[in-house]
Design an enzyme around this catalytic site. Structure first.
Site, mmCIF file in Angstrom:
data_model
loop_
_atom_site.group_PDB
_atom_site.id
_atom_site.type_symbol
_atom_site.label_atom_id
_atom_site.label_comp_id
_atom_site.label_asym_id
_atom_site.label_seq_id
_atom_site.Cartn_x
_atom_site.Cartn_y
_atom_site.Cartn_z
ATOM 1 N N LYS A 33 5.852 3.603 0.298
ATOM 2 C CA LYS A 33 4.588 2.992 0.718
ATOM 3 C C LYS A 33 4.240 3.447 2.135
ATOM 4 C CE LYS A 33 2.515 -1.524 1.880
ATOM 5 N NZ LYS A 33 2.604 -2.996 1.769
ATOM 6 N N ASP A 60 -1.584 -2.390 8.284
ATOM 7 C CA ASP A 60 -2.030 -3.347 7.264
ATOM 8 C C ASP A 60 -2.645 -4.576 7.928
ATOM 9 O OD1 ASP A 60 -2.500 -4.834 5.047
ATOM 10 O OD2 ASP A 60 -0.401 -5.247 4.558
ATOM 11 N N LYS A 80 -5.388 -10.761 7.590
ATOM 12 C CA LYS A 80 -4.183 -11.503 7.974
ATOM 13 C C LYS A 80 -4.453 -12.312 9.238
ATOM 14 C CE LYS A 80 -0.717 -8.116 6.410
ATOM 15 N NZ LYS A 80 -0.014 -8.974 5.454
ATOM 16 N N ASP A 108 4.179 -0.867 8.278
ATOM 17 C CA ASP A 108 3.979 -0.968 6.829
ATOM 18 C C ASP A 108 4.047 0.411 6.149
ATOM 19 O OD1 ASP A 108 3.747 -2.754 4.759
ATOM 20 O OD2 ASP A 108 1.554 -2.779 4.754
ATOM 21 N N ASP A 148 -5.140 -7.836 0.599
ATOM 22 C CA ASP A 148 -3.894 -7.717 1.363
ATOM 23 C C ASP A 148 -2.728 -7.310 0.456
ATOM 24 O OD1 ASP A 148 -2.253 -7.730 3.528
ATOM 25 O OD2 ASP A 148 -2.077 -9.924 3.669
ATOM 26 N N GLU A 206 -2.214 -4.635 -1.017
ATOM 27 C CA GLU A 206 -2.669 -3.240 -1.122
ATOM 28 C C GLU A 206 -1.534 -2.283 -1.432
ATOM 29 O OE1 GLU A 206 -1.731 -4.614 1.618
ATOM 30 O OE2 GLU A 206 -0.405 -3.043 2.354
ATOM 31 N N ARG A 224 0.907 -2.425 -3.598
ATOM 32 C CA ARG A 224 1.088 -2.171 -5.036
ATOM 33 C C ARG A 224 -0.037 -1.278 -5.565
ATOM 34 N NH1 ARG A 224 1.234 -8.675 -5.799
ATOM 35 N NH2 ARG A 224 1.861 -8.512 -3.622
HETATM 36 N N1 BES Z 1 2.696 -5.400 4.028
HETATM 37 C C1 BES Z 1 2.604 -6.688 3.455
HETATM 38 C C2 BES Z 1 3.967 -7.314 3.178
HETATM 39 C C3 BES Z 1 4.794 -7.697 4.368
HETATM 40 C C4 BES Z 1 4.701 -8.956 4.905
HETATM 41 C C5 BES Z 1 5.688 -6.824 4.908
HETATM 42 C C6 BES Z 1 5.487 -9.332 5.960
HETATM 43 C C7 BES Z 1 6.488 -7.180 5.973
HETATM 44 C C8 BES Z 1 6.385 -8.444 6.500
HETATM 45 C C9 BES Z 1 1.839 -6.657 2.124
HETATM 46 O O1 BES Z 1 0.897 -5.668 2.012
HETATM 47 C C10 BES Z 1 1.125 -7.973 2.011
HETATM 48 O O2 BES Z 1 0.310 -8.222 2.830
HETATM 49 N N2 BES Z 1 1.498 -8.775 1.040
HETATM 50 C C11 BES Z 1 0.906 -10.060 0.863
HETATM 51 C C12 BES Z 1 0.692 -10.288 -0.615
HETATM 52 C C13 BES Z 1 -0.106 -11.510 -0.925
HETATM 53 C C14 BES Z 1 -1.540 -11.325 -0.523
HETATM 54 C C15 BES Z 1 -0.018 -11.801 -2.402
HETATM 55 C C16 BES Z 1 1.867 -11.097 1.430
HETATM 56 O O3 BES Z 1 3.079 -10.931 1.276
HETATM 57 O O4 BES Z 1 1.417 -12.038 2.064
HETATM 58 ZN ZN ZN Z 2 1.180 -3.966 3.254
HETATM 59 ZN ZN ZN Z 3 -1.025 -6.326 2.784
#
Ligand code: BES
Ligand code: ZN
Ligand code: ZN
Length: 493
Positions: free
Chosen positions: A261, A266, A273, A284, A343, A345, A347
């Site tokens: 990834k 992000d 966020k 990220d 968010d 993104e 996947r």
């Molecule tokens: N890059 C984040 C995941 C992440 C969070 C990595 C904290 C490292 C530390 C990912 O893209 C994301 O934002 N995931 C969301 C998914 C949700 C919207 C279902 C998340 O984990 O909040």
């Molecule tokens: Zn991310």
């Molecule tokens: Zn994200």
């Protein structure tokens, strides 16, 4: 940092400090010999319990005010010794030496039961490099800390010289590449853009002749119909890049594809966020960096496989052009996706890369992704969340995790949850109908694009650290590289 390997006798060592590891039980032969030179001083420290060999404890001694000093480093109970304990002791030693500060030191490699001198040497060299790591690029030159410059490894005997040299050479390759990967994660997003990652990949290919790099630019990505990657990229002014690194060993060798990834920042996009800690989201792209590191090391070690790294890279930003919640997009596979949360993104960009991986008819695909906050909540900062459709390969990855100390924990691809990523309007939705178990929804989502043996590693917890850990300073850790290299070194179809 320079390494030299010698079999010099203790009397002939001329560096500023000698490092010796000692366990809680009987002192080893090396320690006894050193004790003689030091007129029984070490033995007295042992007796008085000033040095007990306890893990993490050190003691520095000078012989009649003469150099070299000796740094005693505890490794804990001999019965509980692991390579990781030795790495932790080596990490403590380097920290102490840097504090003094000392620029040249000799490490005495003892015979530690089941560990071969080559493994010991590799562990010490890796840790020395990783503990010595600094990220100086944005500070005044004066702020640069003293680093260890020369480390001499003292092999236990002539017979082991060759294997110590070999282990040290492997350790040096791995350690050095991991520091480069850390740099990529620590560089801010205004430096480490998708273009910068592509340039880094090109630099790797220039230095390793057996790697070929191809960068797909926006028009190429459009031709490939990677609609999910393009959808994430459409909110950003930075150009997305799909980076392909190919290391070829031979026609008949097994084929492993690694996917990483590469979100260089992000923000969450329109599903933005919270501001707190958003600055950390420059890491990220850790999965992409990890994969670049693994391919580089595999090529330098000439591992007997064909290894391809696939890195979808882009920013995830809000703008007037950005992807919106509810938008429906078409992925490379033809499957349509309702983007319920922008968010989620990772996947999206990964599903196009996993689909692209089919081109290679891979024997195994491993993806590395800082994919979900939920995996951090579930497993914390020390464990990788691992999902797989192939038990046998997974067991071998677990063995590599034990050997390298880069730990993972098996997570389920729960079939009954697949209902929750079905959309009313498209083939799939990018988040579950419930937020609980999001790491599993993310993995189940990726699974829809996979028809080969596959391991998904959610490295969101381990790729970054906000506190100092043994041989991992604050920031990007590079975790996953050593794990994968160890796994590949033992890989069989
Ligand atoms: N890059 C984040 C995941 C992440 C969070 C990595 C904290 C490292 C530390 C990912 O893209 C994301 O934002 N995931 C969301 C998914 C949700 C919207 C279902 C998340 O984990 O909040
Ligand atoms: Zn991310
Ligand atoms: Zn994200």
């Amino acid at each position: 940092m320079k390494f030299t390997i010698t079999t010099k006798s203790l009397h002939d060592l001329t560096t500023e400090a000698l490092v010796i590891f000692g366990g809680e039980e009987q002192p080893n032969l090396l320690e006894k010999n050193l004790d003689k030179i030091f007129g029984g001083h070490i033995g007295r420290l042992r007796k008085s319990q000033d040095f007990s060999g306890e893990a993490g404890k050190t003691r520095l001694i000078l012989r009649d005010g003469k150099l070299p000093r000796v740094l005693l480093v505890g490794t804990g109970k001999n019965s509980e010794i692991t390579l990781e304990k030795i790495r932790e002791a080596a990490s403590t030693a380097v920290l102490e030496l840097k504090k003094l500060p000392i620029k040249t030191a000799s490490v005495l490699l003892p015979k530690f039961g089941k560990f071969r001198p080559a493994e010991m040497a590799q562990a010490v060299v890796e840790v020395a490099i990783l503990q010595n790591y600094e990220f100086p690029y944005y500070k005044k030159p004066e702020a640069k800390k003293v680093t260890l410059e020369n480390l001499e490894l003292v092999a236990p005997a002539k017979a082991q010289l060759k294997s110590v040299q070999k282990g040290a050479a492997v350790g040096q390759i791995i350690g050095t590449v991991v520091t480069e990967i850390r740099d990529l994660g620590n560089h801010p997003a205004n430096k480490a853009t998708p273009t910068h990652l592509a340039e880094h990949a090109q630099t790797i290919a220039r230095s390793a002749k057996n790697i070929r790099v191809t960068v797909l630019h926006r028009a190429d990505i459009e031709k490939e119909k990677m609609g999910a990657l393009l959808a994430v990229a459409q909110g950003s002014d930075e150009e997305p890049k799909f980076i392909i690194l190919e290391y070829r060993h031979s026609k008949k060798a097994p084929t492993v594809v690694l996917v990483g990834k590469g979100i260089t920042f992000d923000s969450g996009g329109i599903s933005i966020k919270p501001a707190e800690k958003m600055e950390e989201m420059k890491f990220d792209m850790a999965g992409a960096a990890t994969v670049m590191g693994i391919v580089k090391i595999a090529a330098e070690l000439k591992l007997p496989f064909n290894i391809t790294g696939l890195l979808p890279t882009t920013e995830n930003l809000p703008s007037g052009k950005a992807l919106k919640p509810g938008d429906i997009i078409r992925s490379r596979s033809g499957k349509t996706i309702e983007v319920v949360n922008t968010d989620a993104e990772g996947r999206l960009i990964l599903c196009d890369a996993l689909d692209y991986a089919k081109k290679y008819h891979p024997d195994l695909v491993i993806d590395f992704a800082t994919l979900t906050g939920a995996i951090v909540a579930a497993l914390g900062e020390e464990l990788i969340g691992a999902f797989t459709n192939h038990k046998a390969y997974f067991q071998r990855l677990q063995a590599a995790a034990e050997a390298t100390g880069e730990k993972l924990w098996p997570m389920p691809l729960e079939k009954s949850y697949e209902e929750m990523i079905k959309s009313d309007f498209a083939d799939l939705r990018n988040i579950g109908t419930t937020r609980y178990g999001d790491s599993i929804h993310a993995a189940n989502f990726l699974k829809q694009f996979v028809d080969y043996p596959w391991i998904h590693l959610d490295i969101a917890g381990v790729a970054w650290t906000t506190r100092e850990k043994p041989y991992r300073p604050k920031g990007a850790t590079g975790t996953g590289v050593r794990l994968a290299v160890k796994f590949l070194q033992n890989f069989k179809k």
